[in-house]
Design a protein around this motif. Structure first.
Motif, PDB file in Angstrom:
ATOM      1  N   GLN A  12       0.831  -1.205   0.000  1.00  0.00           N
ATOM      2  CA  GLN A  12       0.000   0.000   0.000  1.00  0.00           C
ATOM      3  C   GLN A  12       0.865   1.255   0.000  1.00  0.00           C
ATOM      4  O   GLN A  12       0.560   2.227  -0.698  1.00  0.00           O
ATOM      5  CB  GLN A  12      -0.910   0.039   1.224  1.00  0.00           C
ATOM      6  N   LEU A  13       1.933   1.233   0.779  1.00  0.00           N
ATOM      7  CA  LEU A  13       2.831   2.373   0.853  1.00  0.00           C
ATOM      8  C   LEU A  13       3.449   2.667  -0.516  1.00  0.00           C
ATOM      9  O   LEU A  13       3.512   3.818  -0.955  1.00  0.00           O
ATOM     10  CB  LEU A  13       3.919   2.106   1.892  1.00  0.00           C
ATOM     11  N   ALA A  14       3.875   1.618  -1.204  1.00  0.00           N
ATOM     12  CA  ALA A  14       4.462   1.779  -2.541  1.00  0.00           C
ATOM     13  C   ALA A  14       3.430   2.318  -3.527  1.00  0.00           C
ATOM     14  O   ALA A  14       3.729   3.224  -4.312  1.00  0.00           O
ATOM     15  CB  ALA A  14       5.032   0.446  -3.032  1.00  0.00           C
ATOM     16  N   LEU A  15       2.209   1.782  -3.474  1.00  0.00           N
ATOM     17  CA  LEU A  15       1.149   2.242  -4.379  1.00  0.00           C
ATOM     18  C   LEU A  15       0.771   3.689  -4.093  1.00  0.00           C
ATOM     19  O   LEU A  15       0.559   4.480  -5.010  1.00  0.00           O
ATOM     20  CB  LEU A  15      -0.076   1.339  -4.268  1.00  0.00           C
ATOM     21  N   LEU A  16       0.688   4.039  -2.816  1.00  0.00           N
ATOM     22  CA  LEU A  16       0.359   5.407  -2.420  1.00  0.00           C
ATOM     23  C   LEU A  16       1.422   6.381  -2.934  1.00  0.00           C
ATOM     24  O   LEU A  16       1.089   7.423  -3.512  1.00  0.00           O
ATOM     25  CB  LEU A  16       0.248   5.497  -0.894  1.00  0.00           C
ATOM     26  N   SER A  17       2.679   6.034  -2.746  1.00  0.00           N
ATOM     27  CA  SER A  17       3.769   6.887  -3.203  1.00  0.00           C
ATOM     28  C   SER A  17       3.705   7.100  -4.713  1.00  0.00           C
ATOM     29  O   SER A  17       3.834   8.228  -5.209  1.00  0.00           O
ATOM     30  CB  SER A  17       5.105   6.258  -2.808  1.00  0.00           C
ATOM     31  N   ARG A  18       3.492   6.018  -5.439  1.00  0.00           N
ATOM     32  CA  ARG A  18       3.421   6.099  -6.906  1.00  0.00           C
ATOM     33  C   ARG A  18       2.228   6.943  -7.357  1.00  0.00           C
ATOM     34  O   ARG A  18       2.343   7.785  -8.252  1.00  0.00           O
ATOM     35  CB  ARG A  18       3.335   4.684  -7.479  1.00  0.00           C
ATOM     36  N   ALA A  19       1.071   6.734  -6.720  1.00  0.00           N
ATOM     37  CA  ALA A  19      -0.137   7.478  -7.098  1.00  0.00           C
ATOM     38  C   ALA A  19       0.011   8.962  -6.773  1.00  0.00           C
ATOM     39  O   ALA A  19      -0.403   9.832  -7.554  1.00  0.00           O
ATOM     40  CB  ALA A  19      -1.359   6.888  -6.392  1.00  0.00           C
ATOM     41  N   TRP A  20       0.602   9.266  -5.615  1.00  0.00           N
ATOM     42  CA  TRP A  20       0.813  10.664  -5.206  1.00  0.00           C
ATOM     43  C   TRP A  20       1.696  11.369  -6.234  1.00  0.00           C
ATOM     44  O   TRP A  20       1.382  12.460  -6.702  1.00  0.00           O
ATOM     45  CB  TRP A  20       1.476  10.692  -3.830  1.00  0.00           C
ATOM     46  N   ARG A  21       2.793  10.711  -6.578  1.00  0.00           N
ATOM     47  CA  ARG A  21       3.726  11.306  -7.535  1.00  0.00           C
ATOM     48  C   ARG A  21       3.078  11.486  -8.907  1.00  0.00           C
ATOM     49  O   ARG A  21       3.233  12.536  -9.543  1.00  0.00           O
ATOM     50  CB  ARG A  21       4.965  10.427  -7.654  1.00  0.00           C
ATOM     51  N   ALA A  22       2.333  10.495  -9.355  1.00  0.00           N
ATOM     52  CA  ALA A  22       1.679  10.588 -10.669  1.00  0.00           C
ATOM     53  C   ALA A  22       0.670  11.732 -10.707  1.00  0.00           C
ATOM     54  O   ALA A  22       0.596  12.463 -11.700  1.00  0.00           O
ATOM     55  CB  ALA A  22       0.995   9.253 -11.007  1.00  0.00           C
ATOM     56  N   GLU A  23      -0.081  11.900  -9.631  1.00  0.00           N
ATOM     57  CA  GLU A  23      -1.072  12.982  -9.599  1.00  0.00           C
ATOM     58  C   GLU A  23      -0.390  14.344  -9.569  1.00  0.00           C
ATOM     59  O   GLU A  23      -0.811  15.272 -10.259  1.00  0.00           O
ATOM     60  CB  GLU A  23      -2.014  12.815  -8.397  1.00  0.00           C
ATOM     61  N   LEU A  24       0.663  14.469  -8.787  1.00  0.00           N
ATOM     62  CA  LEU A  24       1.377  15.741  -8.750  1.00  0.00           C
ATOM     63  C   LEU A  24       2.029  16.021 -10.106  1.00  0.00           C
ATOM     64  O   LEU A  24       1.961  17.150 -10.607  1.00  0.00           O
ATOM     65  CB  LEU A  24       2.424  15.740  -7.632  1.00  0.00           C
ATOM     66  N   ASP A  25       2.616  15.013 -10.722  1.00  0.00           N
ATOM     67  CA  ASP A  25       3.183  15.176 -12.069  1.00  0.00           C
ATOM     68  C   ASP A  25       2.115  15.652 -13.050  1.00  0.00           C
ATOM     69  O   ASP A  25       2.360  16.540 -13.862  1.00  0.00           O
ATOM     70  CB  ASP A  25       3.789  13.863 -12.568  1.00  0.00           C
ATOM     71  N   ARG A  26       0.929  15.060 -12.967  1.00  0.00           N
ATOM     72  CA  ARG A  26      -0.172  15.436 -13.869  1.00  0.00           C
ATOM     73  C   ARG A  26      -0.530  16.912 -13.690  1.00  0.00           C
ATOM     74  O   ARG A  26      -0.708  17.652 -14.656  1.00  0.00           O
ATOM     75  CB  ARG A  26      -1.385  14.546 -13.605  1.00  0.00           C
TER      76      ARG A  26
END
Length: 144
Positions: A12-26
């Motif tokens: 979950q921590l890995a998925l959260l980190s990836r999703a957070w970064r992807a949304e901020l990148d977007r």
């Protein structure tokens, strides 16, 4: 804690980190920035004195060549400059340009808006508890 729960937590921590970064990148894409570039700018904006490239790489948590590519990109956007250190000509200090300041304010506004949306319905106490757990896990990971 059962083994399955520990595995699930890490995933979950890995998925959260990836999703957070992807949304901020977007959200930063129309500014020509990614989270990696923003992170460099953010660190530079709060530091009391300009760091060397090596110091900045350690602070940001990337390898030297990765930071060099990020700085090349930020330099081409005229957001940072590298200045030779007089006592060590091989070393370079990284400074923000005046053009970077208004952009950093925009980035902070976008990031703040995202955080407001992401934390809707989550109690401040829960966030603090989660931060405590993260700190303990990080301490365990970095303990020698």
């Amino acid at each position: 804690m059962p083994q399955y729960s520990q595995h699930s937590f890490g995933l979950q921590l890995a998925l959260l980190s990836r999703a957070w970064r992807a949304e901020l990148d977007r959200r930063l894409a129309n500014l020509g920035l990614s989270q990696a570039r923003w992170l460099v700018l953010r660190h530079l904006s709060v530091m009391k004195s300009p760091p060397t490239q090596r110091e900045l790489a350690q602070i940001v948590g990337v390898e030297g060549p990765t930071l060099a590519r990020l700085l090349d990109s930020l330099e081409s956007q005229r957001l940072v400059k590298r200045v030779t250190v007089p006592e060590d000509r091989r070393a370079k200090r990284v400074t923000l340009t005046e053009q970077a300041r208004p952009l950093i304010e925009q980035i902070e506004t976008i990031a703040s808006q995202m955080r407001s949306e992401v934390f809707v319905g989550i109690a401040e106490e829960d966030v603090r508890r989660c931060e405590d757990v993260h700190e303990r896990i990080l301490a365990n990971l970095t303990r020698e």
